[in-house]
Design a protein around this motif. Structure first.
Motif, short mmCIF file in Angstrom:
data_model
loop_
_atom_site.label_atom_id
_atom_site.label_comp_id
_atom_site.label_asym_id
_atom_site.label_seq_id
_atom_site.Cartn_x
_atom_site.Cartn_y
_atom_site.Cartn_z
N LEU A 4 37.52 52.33 131.74
CA LEU A 4 36.87 51.61 130.64
C LEU A 4 37.55 51.97 129.32
O LEU A 4 38.04 53.10 129.15
N TYR A 5 37.59 51.00 128.41
CA TYR A 5 38.20 51.25 127.09
C TYR A 5 37.18 50.89 126.01
O TYR A 5 36.47 49.88 126.13
N PHE A 6 37.17 51.67 124.92
CA PHE A 6 36.27 51.38 123.81
C PHE A 6 37.00 51.40 122.46
O PHE A 6 38.05 52.03 122.32
N ALA A 56 36.21 60.34 128.92
CA ALA A 56 34.99 60.76 129.63
C ALA A 56 35.18 60.46 131.11
O ALA A 56 35.82 59.47 131.47
N ASN A 58 32.87 59.87 134.43
CA ASN A 58 31.49 59.63 134.85
C ASN A 58 30.48 59.93 133.74
O ASN A 58 29.50 60.64 133.94
N GLN A 59 30.79 59.42 132.55
CA GLN A 59 29.88 59.50 131.39
C GLN A 59 29.68 60.90 130.82
O GLN A 59 28.71 61.17 130.12
N ASP A 60 30.65 61.79 131.12
CA ASP A 60 30.67 63.10 130.45
C ASP A 60 32.02 63.28 129.78
O ASP A 60 33.05 62.97 130.39
N PHE A 61 32.01 63.81 128.55
CA PHE A 61 33.28 64.04 127.87
C PHE A 61 34.19 64.92 128.73
O PHE A 61 33.73 65.84 129.41
N GLU A 73 34.44 56.93 137.30
CA GLU A 73 34.53 55.98 136.19
C GLU A 73 35.12 56.78 135.02
O GLU A 73 34.51 57.76 134.57
N ALA A 75 36.67 56.76 131.13
CA ALA A 75 36.69 55.97 129.90
C ALA A 75 37.63 56.62 128.88
O ALA A 75 37.73 57.84 128.80
N PHE A 77 38.79 56.36 124.66
CA PHE A 77 38.30 55.87 123.37
C PHE A 77 38.76 56.79 122.25
O PHE A 77 39.19 57.92 122.51
N PRO A 79 38.13 59.30 118.85
CA PRO A 79 37.06 60.23 118.50
C PRO A 79 35.84 59.45 117.99
O PRO A 79 36.00 58.45 117.29
N VAL A 80 34.65 59.89 118.35
CA VAL A 80 33.44 59.13 118.04
C VAL A 80 33.11 59.18 116.55
O VAL A 80 33.47 60.11 115.84
N GLU B 49 29.80 49.93 118.05
CA GLU B 49 30.07 49.79 119.49
C GLU B 49 29.64 51.09 120.17
O GLU B 49 29.65 52.15 119.54
N PHE B 120 29.61 56.60 120.02
CA PHE B 120 29.48 55.44 119.13
C PHE B 120 30.77 55.32 118.32
O PHE B 120 31.39 56.34 117.96
#
Lengths: 83, 147, 147, 83
Positions: A4-6, A56, A58-61, A73, A75, A77, A79-80, B49, B120
């Motif tokens: 996944l990409y964000f 990340a 499986n939804q962990d950093f 999975e 991902a 992206f 830095p948040v 997002e 986010f």
């Protein structure tokens, strides 16, 4: 494996995610990023500076040395910036 | 157990506060933080997002960390996503405790961690038509590391 | 210029928040603290006495100090007096700023100084009929001195 | 001069305030407290431990050495406990 990409990683690659076949040498986040960078010029551009990308599993950093498997999975992206 | 929500809709601080305190007489301190969208430099809107499968889980982990560090009687984190215009509220953090230092410190901690540990990303759209992704700030990392 | 009020009536956090932010798009951060009356050890009510001629002046000085130390766009202090039952809100502090650290720090500072530099005294009435004046806490002096 | 009492100082003395004639030797908060302690047994009890009492002159916090004059409003009270 599911990728996944964000944010700007998603924009640079031009898609929100993709299913890829994991080559045998791709065993962690670092080798996965180097592999993804070879998939297209847009991938190459997005992953040009790995220091600016976070991941990340499986939804962990996760960090560069963390192991990945076919069922993960993963991902990528920037830095948040929420809050 | 914290209340966590990720939503496009605005939030109602009064209702969220009431939910934390209603019928209780053991809460001496309630702290809150609301983050709002500023109209800096001709900003027209901010688009938030997120990583839906991960977001609530990441917020719940941050809230659990606060609950482990401070004696909270309750804690709420609501983060909006989607397109937000200047003046709009973006994020709400509420903490309740019997004592004020716990509520105030946990509230500051939650905001610092949320800024650096929740998936986010903000995109700024300007009145000129130009748009850009907000870059992570060094001060935010430093603030998160002090805890 | 801060909004200061000393009153018997409850306060309305939503209305106070709206008053600080309405029509503005330069506020990025809003912090609040609400102090509530706890039902510790069979407390039936708390009676808050104050020094009317001095109270608002003392609160205004504390608010001015916060405004001198942090870049606030607004600040509100409301303190109730009279008889308050467990669960009732006692004090409200609101701070608004363009940035979160200013709002959060100023909010904590205002509470610490208010606890030690505003002329209020709490008398606790218990369900047993016993009553006592609350004693000043050393932790509150220490908290006020860190700023 | 106008004297005000709050909280347990008020309760011990039995009134919220009083008008007193300032003796010449009473020139600061410290000497004023010692003078007030002589006015009655209740005053004496209230001022028995000056370390537990705080003061204000004309609605500003004051300490033992601060000067007082006939036209001042001086208040005595325990350490504050609001918030």
């Amino acid at each position: 494996m599911q990728i996944l990409y964000f944010a700007w990683v998603r924009e640079k690659i031009g898609m929100a995610g993709e299913e890829i076949a994991r080559p045998d040498h791709v065993t962690d986040i670092g080798t996965l990023m180097r592999h993804l960078a070879t998939l297209s010029p847009r991938h190459s551009d997005a992953f040009a500076n790995p220091m600016t990308i976070r991941a990340a599993i499986n939804q962990d950093f996760a960090t560069a040395g963390d192991a990945v498997t076919d069922s993960d999975e993963v991902a990528f992206f920037p830095p948040v910036t929420g809050g | 157990m914290a209340r966590i929500a990720v939503q496009e809709a605005p939030f109602d601080i009064a209702a969220e506060t009431a939910a934390l305190t209603e019928g209780r007489t053991d809460i001496g301190a309630l702290a809150s933080f609301t983050g709002l969208c500023r109209a800096d430099d001709g900003l027209a809107a901010m688009v938030l997002e997120h990583y839906p499968a991960m977001t609530e889980r990441a917020l719940a982990k941050i809230a659990a960390e606060a609950e482990a560090r401070w004696p909270l009687t309750g804690c709420t984190i609501i983060h909006r996503v989607g397109r937000l215009v200047p003046g709009a509220p973006i994020v709400l953090v509420l903490t309740a405790s019997s004592h004020r230092s716990a509520a105030l410190e946990a509230c500051a901690f939650l905001m610092d961690w949320l800024k650096t540990k929740a998936p986010f990303w903000k995109r700024e759209e300007f009145t000129t038509g130009h748009a850009r992704w907000v870059e992570a700030r060094h001060e935010d990392s430093a603030a998160a590391q002090r805890w």
